[in-house]
Design a protein around this motif. Structure first.
Motif, PDB file in Angstrom:
ATOM      1  N   ARG A  36       0.831  -1.207   0.000  1.00  0.00           N
ATOM      2  CA  ARG A  36       0.000   0.000   0.000  1.00  0.00           C
ATOM      3  C   ARG A  36       0.869   1.262   0.000  1.00  0.00           C
ATOM      4  N   SER A  75      -3.563   3.764   0.299  1.00  0.00           N
ATOM      5  CA  SER A  75      -4.206   3.543  -0.990  1.00  0.00           C
ATOM      6  C   SER A  75      -5.176   2.377  -0.874  1.00  0.00           C
ATOM      7  N   CYS A  76      -6.267   2.449  -1.634  1.00  0.00           N
ATOM      8  CA  CYS A  76      -7.115   1.271  -1.758  1.00  0.00           C
ATOM      9  C   CYS A  76      -6.422   0.302  -2.711  1.00  0.00           C
ATOM     10  N   ALA A  94      -6.917  -3.293  -6.624  1.00  0.00           N
ATOM     11  CA  ALA A  94      -7.417  -2.353  -5.615  1.00  0.00           C
ATOM     12  C   ALA A  94      -8.680  -2.888  -4.973  1.00  0.00           C
ATOM     13  N   ASP A  95      -8.862  -2.569  -3.691  1.00  0.00           N
ATOM     14  CA  ASP A  95     -10.123  -2.879  -3.027  1.00  0.00           C
ATOM     15  C   ASP A  95     -11.220  -2.045  -3.679  1.00  0.00           C
ATOM     16  N   VAL A  97     -13.979   0.389  -2.911  1.00  0.00           N
ATOM     17  CA  VAL A  97     -14.350   1.186  -1.735  1.00  0.00           C
ATOM     18  C   VAL A  97     -15.510   2.139  -2.040  1.00  0.00           C
ATOM     19  N   HIS A 188     -17.737   4.291   5.496  1.00  0.00           N
ATOM     20  CA  HIS A 188     -17.009   3.697   4.371  1.00  0.00           C
ATOM     21  C   HIS A 188     -17.363   2.220   4.305  1.00  0.00           C
ATOM     22  N   HIS A 190     -15.681  -1.162   2.447  1.00  0.00           N
ATOM     23  CA  HIS A 190     -14.591  -1.711   1.629  1.00  0.00           C
ATOM     24  C   HIS A 190     -14.946  -3.148   1.277  1.00  0.00           C
ATOM     25  N   GLU A 192     -13.093  -6.446  -0.057  1.00  0.00           N
ATOM     26  CA  GLU A 192     -11.743  -6.959  -0.282  1.00  0.00           C
ATOM     27  C   GLU A 192     -11.818  -8.431  -0.651  1.00  0.00           C
ATOM     28  N   LYS A 197     -10.405  -7.090  -6.757  1.00  0.00           N
ATOM     29  CA  LYS A 197      -9.080  -6.471  -6.870  1.00  0.00           C
ATOM     30  C   LYS A 197      -8.759  -6.065  -8.307  1.00  0.00           C
ATOM     31  N   THR A 324     -15.284   5.608  -5.639  1.00  0.00           N
ATOM     32  CA  THR A 324     -15.356   4.198  -6.037  1.00  0.00           C
ATOM     33  C   THR A 324     -14.678   3.920  -7.377  1.00  0.00           C
ATOM     34  N   ILE A 331      -7.549   6.366   1.058  1.00  0.00           N
ATOM     35  CA  ILE A 331      -8.703   6.298   1.959  1.00  0.00           C
ATOM     36  C   ILE A 331      -8.183   6.338   3.393  1.00  0.00           C
TER      37      ILE A 331
END
Ligand SMILES: [Zn+2]
Ligand SMILES: [Zn+2]
Length: 415
Positions: A36, A75-76, A94-95, A97, A188, A190, A192, A197, A324, A331
């Motif tokens: 990250r 970072s996401c 990336a997640d 979000v 928020h 998320h 994951e 991803k 998003t 984040i």
């Protein structure tokens, strides 16, 4: 006054330092921490420090104790080289979000507690900040918002709708979804897992459009097709699942409870719908014979479209769409303090969403009091106690309440 501002900032910085030094407040590590990018805003240098990477959470914890950040982000995204310049990081995924913030949800109380001042001409007003200054056309404003319970509750309502879409319509599993209080005026979410991803911006945009109810086939083409044949209301709400199902369910509720005022509000003049509600529900919603009632049509501007759009606005989730779709987004880090409130960003189980109370559970400072001069503050509740309203007065407050008011620019510490 300037001296008091510095003094107040030092006071808040010291409280944040105590928070990060207390081993009880152990900051949890995000997934794959070494991939990250981290970013910080420090009390001392007010500039954002970006492109940092950390191998272990323990490094970060000791950094917080020494340098005291007012805000911490990661970072996401996952990168090969989180420290490299943006183009050279090597994006690995990336997640997914979501940011649900009271700023994006109109509430009746924002006129009471939110203020804005034009940076160019000092023209000011209450309520949501305009895009351009009505007096000089300026684009820059300084704003004062408030983490009000009603506003945060409305964000909670949107979060509930969002989770419903993610789980029931899009098939995400509860174990992959994480819900957080943002530390300020919202929540928020998320997601994951390995599949999300890899989603690119376009795929994320699709998800945003879905939860926002944009581009629904029910409305497609109907804006222009004013002369569409009445006998062929092609494809209007043919399914019982997805948005078709949500719209039908919502329209049924609307019709069952509708009064003349409700119809006026959505600009439906024809009141046929108020008579014989059961016949209308059976023929139109159950049997799909949408155009079988005289004067109640689906064409553009028609009664069904107006009701369906009203239902869409009620059922869609109001999210910050930019967050998003941005696959490099920073984040706020879970467990860290929000520089605008002194409250924690805090994860809690999805099942607790209804009962989660940010003004109790996200309170970071439990001990001590401070004497502050409050310029203005509405009544608020924090840590189980009610304070205010205050107007130009000196008060002795628990640390958490004093920090909140100072962070929101509503109070100064008295020397
Ligand atoms: Zn202006
Ligand atoms: Zn409010």
């Amino acid at each position: 006054m300037q001296k008091n501002v510095t003094f107040s900032r030092d006071f808040v910085c010291e409280k944040f330092r105590e928070f990060y030094q207390n081993p009880i407040n152990e900051i949890p590590a995000p997934l794959s921490i070494d991939q990250r990018e981290f970013a910080f805003l420090l009390f001392k240098e007010r500039a954002m420090i970006r492109h940092r990477s950390v191998a272990k959470i323990s490094w970060l914890r000791s950094l917080f104790r020494g340098s005291v950040p007012s805000d911490v982000y990661h970072s996401c995204a996952y990168y090969e080289n989180p420290e490299a310049d943006m183009g050279k990081k090597g994006w690995l995924g990336a997640d997914l979000v979501f940011d649900i913030d009271a700023d994006h949800i109109p509430t009746s109380c924002d006129k009471i507690h939110d203020e804005w001042v034009c940076s160019t001409c000092s023209f000011c007003g209450k309520g949501p900040t305009p895009e351009t200054c009505p007096s000089c056309g300026g684009l820059k404003f300084s704003t004062k918002t408030w983490p009000c319970k009603r506003c945060i509750d409305s964000a909670k309502g949107e979060t509930k709708k969002l989770i419903g879409f993610l789980e029931n319509d899009l098939g995400f599993e509860e174990k992959d979804m994480h819900v957080f209080f943002s530390g300020h005026r919202g929540y928020h979410v998320h997601v994951e897992n390995e599949e999300v991803k890899q989603l690119d911006t376009i795929a994320r945009r699709e998800i945003v459009d879905y939860v926002s109810g944009l581009g629904l086939s029910a409305f497609e083409g109907r804006e222009e097709a004013k002369n569409q044949s009445k006998k062929n209301p092609r494809g209007f709400l043919v399914n019982d699942s997805g948005w078709d199902g949500h719209l039908k369910e919502g329209m049924r509720e609307f019709i069952l409870n509708a009064t003349k005022d409700d119809l006026d509000r959505i600009k439906v003049k024809n009141q046929t719908i108020l008579q014989n509600k059961n016949v209308i529900l059976k023929r139109c919603l159950d049997e799909g014979r949408w155009d079988s009632i005289r004067g109640v049509s689906i064409s553009s501007g028609g009664v069904w479209i107006k009701i369906a759009k009203h239902v869409r606005d009620l059922k869609s989730a109001k999210i910050d769409t930019v967050v998003t779709t941005d696959i490099h987004r920073l984040i706020r880090m879970n467990g860290t303090l929000h520089g605008k409130t002194g409250l924690k960003k805090l994860e809690f189980p999805i099942g607790r969403l209804n009962n989660f109370d940010p003004f109790q559970e996200a309170v970071a400072f439990k001990d001590g009091t401070a004497k502050v001069f409050v310029s203005s503050a509405p009544e608020f509740r924090l840590g189980g106690k009610v304070f205010g309203p205050f107007q130009d007065q000196e008060v002795q407050l628990p640390t958490a309440a004093a920090v909140l008011l100072i962070c929101k620019g509503r109070a100064e510490v008295k020397e």
